[in-house]
Every structure is written in structure tokens, then in C-alpha cells.
Scaffold this motif. Structure first.
Motif, mmCIF file in Angstrom:
data_model
loop_
_atom_site.group_PDB
_atom_site.id
_atom_site.type_symbol
_atom_site.label_atom_id
_atom_site.label_comp_id
_atom_site.label_asym_id
_atom_site.label_seq_id
_atom_site.Cartn_x
_atom_site.Cartn_y
_atom_site.Cartn_z
ATOM 1 N N VAL A 190 0.856 -1.183 0.000
ATOM 2 C CA VAL A 190 0.000 0.000 0.000
ATOM 3 C C VAL A 190 0.891 1.231 0.000
ATOM 4 O O VAL A 190 1.788 1.359 0.853
ATOM 5 N N ILE A 191 0.676 2.128 -0.949
ATOM 6 C CA ILE A 191 1.456 3.356 -1.041
ATOM 7 C C ILE A 191 0.595 4.528 -0.596
ATOM 8 O O ILE A 191 -0.454 4.817 -1.185
ATOM 9 N N ALA A 192 1.018 5.208 0.478
ATOM 10 C CA ALA A 192 0.295 6.357 1.009
ATOM 11 C C ALA A 192 1.253 7.527 1.172
ATOM 12 O O ALA A 192 1.191 8.272 2.144
ATOM 13 N N THR A 193 2.155 7.672 0.216
ATOM 14 C CA THR A 193 3.187 8.717 0.254
ATOM 15 C C THR A 193 2.727 9.951 -0.511
ATOM 16 O O THR A 193 1.730 9.916 -1.236
ATOM 17 N N PRO A 194 3.470 11.067 -0.403
ATOM 18 C CA PRO A 194 3.218 12.197 -1.300
ATOM 19 C C PRO A 194 3.438 11.758 -2.749
ATOM 20 O O PRO A 194 4.191 10.808 -3.015
ATOM 21 N N PRO A 195 2.795 12.430 -3.709
ATOM 22 C CA PRO A 195 2.862 11.979 -5.105
ATOM 23 C C PRO A 195 4.271 11.916 -5.672
ATOM 24 O O PRO A 195 4.595 11.019 -6.455
ATOM 25 N N GLN A 196 5.139 12.848 -5.278
ATOM 26 C CA GLN A 196 6.485 12.878 -5.846
ATOM 27 C C GLN A 196 7.341 11.692 -5.427
ATOM 28 O O GLN A 196 8.334 11.369 -6.085
ATOM 29 N N PRO A 218 -1.876 10.642 -5.229
ATOM 30 C CA PRO A 218 -2.559 11.209 -6.400
ATOM 31 C C PRO A 218 -1.644 11.310 -7.620
ATOM 32 O O PRO A 218 -1.296 12.406 -8.076
ATOM 33 N N THR A 219 -1.235 10.182 -8.128
ATOM 34 C CA THR A 219 -0.381 10.134 -9.307
ATOM 35 C C THR A 219 -0.548 8.778 -9.977
ATOM 36 O O THR A 219 -0.969 7.813 -9.334
ATOM 37 N N VAL A 220 -0.226 8.724 -11.259
ATOM 38 C CA VAL A 220 -0.325 7.475 -12.009
ATOM 39 C C VAL A 220 1.021 6.754 -11.929
ATOM 40 O O VAL A 220 2.067 7.341 -12.196
#
Length: 270
Positions: A190-196, A218-220
Motif C-alpha cells: 500500500v502506497i500512502a506517500t506524497p505523489p512525488q 494522487p499520481t499514475v
């Protein structure tokens, strides 16, 4: 995630040691993850839209079971799942025949069959990366364990976060990702990091052997073949709701305008 269902076959003979959830599925399993290797859902040619609804039916069945419901009709289950009964019957037809005409569906039996089909009758180790507010909330969510998922590691690159303990687990340095994935045979991340930071985290997870990713950033993400990604974007869901609210508002305004026009027309005609 059914009295009028067009089901003509009787409920298959049950082996209690299987359907009560105490025995594993008998299909071949991966040596690394312990997961079925025959891809039960996909090999049957079940449409992705149906696969996406199976967890919804499962959740509805769990709710019915918790209320003490032993059997239910297709209409009752469809209403609990928020779909129409024809769609539900079509979806369940891909799995086999689990209902009886005039009786409906055995809630516990259908619950187990769907759980087995989507692979949650076993214990799936999960790692969460990014222990900010969202990651913290996910780590504390008790619903995972009751649905076949066990959080085995919490990872963050921030040394300040690494001093925390959440849900009985210490937050570990992200640099430990490879060893933790190997130790716990993790297949789901599970990835819950900032988009960058999300793509770099994704690359490390995939390189470590993770083959399924739930992405809250919020990134693809770009992933190689054989890796599944599901994206959860709360802002997009809110925007979709805003669209529907706007449509309802416009429809209401148009309706009022039509009523006013009709009143004027009647007054002039009088």
C-alpha cells in the motif's frame, strides 16, 4: 459485493471442512506467497466489472450474516449490495450455481464461495509505505484483519516517523523494504506517500517482489507486466459527486422554470 433468481440447480454437495473457511483452497500455490497459482477468477473468464463487484457482494453477505440471516433472495442481496438483481444473478452465474429455487441463497455458503474465489480465505501479508495522516489511519484500521489482510510492516523514510508505534507495529525505515518483503513473503503493498515519492516507492516494492499495489498517492504509477495496481483517489471521487450534485441542481432549476412557464401560460390563457 434469493427467491426469484433463475437458479435451477441445487446447492452443490458441501464438504464442511472446506466451506466453513477452515481449510485452504486446494488449487496449486505459489511457493513465495502461498497464493493460488491457477488464477481462479481470471482463468474462468470472469469480466473485470464482475470481479470488482464480488467484494461488494461479500460485504453485503457479511452484513446479512451478522444480522443472523440464514438465506436470502436475489432481490435482498442485490438491495444490500446496491445493484439490480439481474446484474447480481449474472455475476454469480460466472462462479457456478449456489442457489436453490424457492429457497434462495445460503448466506454463509455463498459468503465462503465468494471469499474463496477472490482469495481472502487465506491470510495476505501487507506492507504500508508512507505513515502520514492517511497511512496512520490505514495502519489503525481494524477491518483489514477480519477480511483476510494482515499488516506486517509500516515503512517511512522520515526518521521522526520511525519513532512511532501504531497498531502494535513499529514504524521501520523504508530502506528495510527488501528484507521485510522477503521475511513476510509480502505480495501486496500500500502506497500512502506524497505523489512525488510514489513512483520511487513503487519501483522498490516491485523490485523487492511485490506484485500487487494499492495506490493512495494522487499520481499514475508505471509498473511492469505482471504487477497489478489499484488507485484510490479521494479527490476524484469527490469531483464525481460534485458533478452529480451539479446535474441534480440544474435539473431542479429547469423543472422550476418549466413549472413557472406553465403557470404563466395558464394565466395568459385565462
Amino acid at each position: 459485493m434469493l427467491l426469484t433468481a433463475r437458479v435451477t440447480e441445487a446447492v452443490p454437495q458441501r464438504d464442511p471442512s472446506v466451506w466453513n473457511g477452515r481449510r485452504s483452497v486446494t488449487s496449486p500455490r505459489s511457493a513465495r506467497t502461498g497464493a493460488p497459482t491457477d488464477g481462479a477468477v481470471r482463468d474462468r473468464g470472469i469480466p473485470e466489472a464482475t470481479v470488482a463487484r464480488l467484494p461488494v457482494y461479500l460485504r453485503a453477505l457479511i452484513s446479512l450474516s451478522e444480522r443472523g440471516t440464514a438465506t436470502c433472495s436475489s432481490e435482498e442481496l442485490a438491495a444490500a449490495a446496491g445493484v439490480n438483481s439481474a446484474k447480481l444473478r449474472k455475476d454469480l452465474s460466472y462462479l457456478g450455481s449456489y442457489g436453490t429455487r424457492g429457497v434462495g441463497y445460503d448466506v454463509e455458503y455463498l459468503r465462503y464461495q465468494i471469499a474463496r474465489e477472490i482469495g481472502v480465505t487465506q491470510d495476505w501479508p501487507v506492507v504500508i509505505v508512507g505513515i502520514g495522516n492517511l497511512g496512520h489511519a490505514l495502519a489503525n484500521y481494524s477491518g483489514f484483519s477480519s477480511r483476510g489482510f494482515r499488516i506486517v510492516a509500516l515503512l517511512d523514510a522520515d526518521p521522526q516517523r520511525q519513532r512511532e508505534r501504531i497498531g502494535g507495529l513499529d514504524v521501520r525505515a523504508f530502506e528495510e523494504v527488501e528484507s521485510l518483503v522477503k521475511e513476510h513473503r509480502v505480495a501486496i503493498g500500500v502506497i500512502a506517500t506524497p505523489p512525488q515519492a510514489a513512483q520511487g516507492v513503487c519501483d522498490r516494492l516491485v523490485a523487492a517482489g511485490v506484485t500487487s499495489i494499492l495506490n493512495f498517492a494522487p499520481t499514475v504509477l508505471s509498473v511492469p507486466d505482471g504487477v497489478d495496481v489499484r488507485k484510490v483517489d479521494l479527490s476524484i471521487e469527490l469531483q464525481i459527486l460534485a458533478y452529480h450534485e451539479q446535474r441534480k441542481s440544474l435539473a431542479e432549476e429547469t423543472g422550476l422554470a418549466e413549472v413557472d412557464a406553465a403557470r404563466i401560460e395558464r394565466a395568459v390563457g385565462a
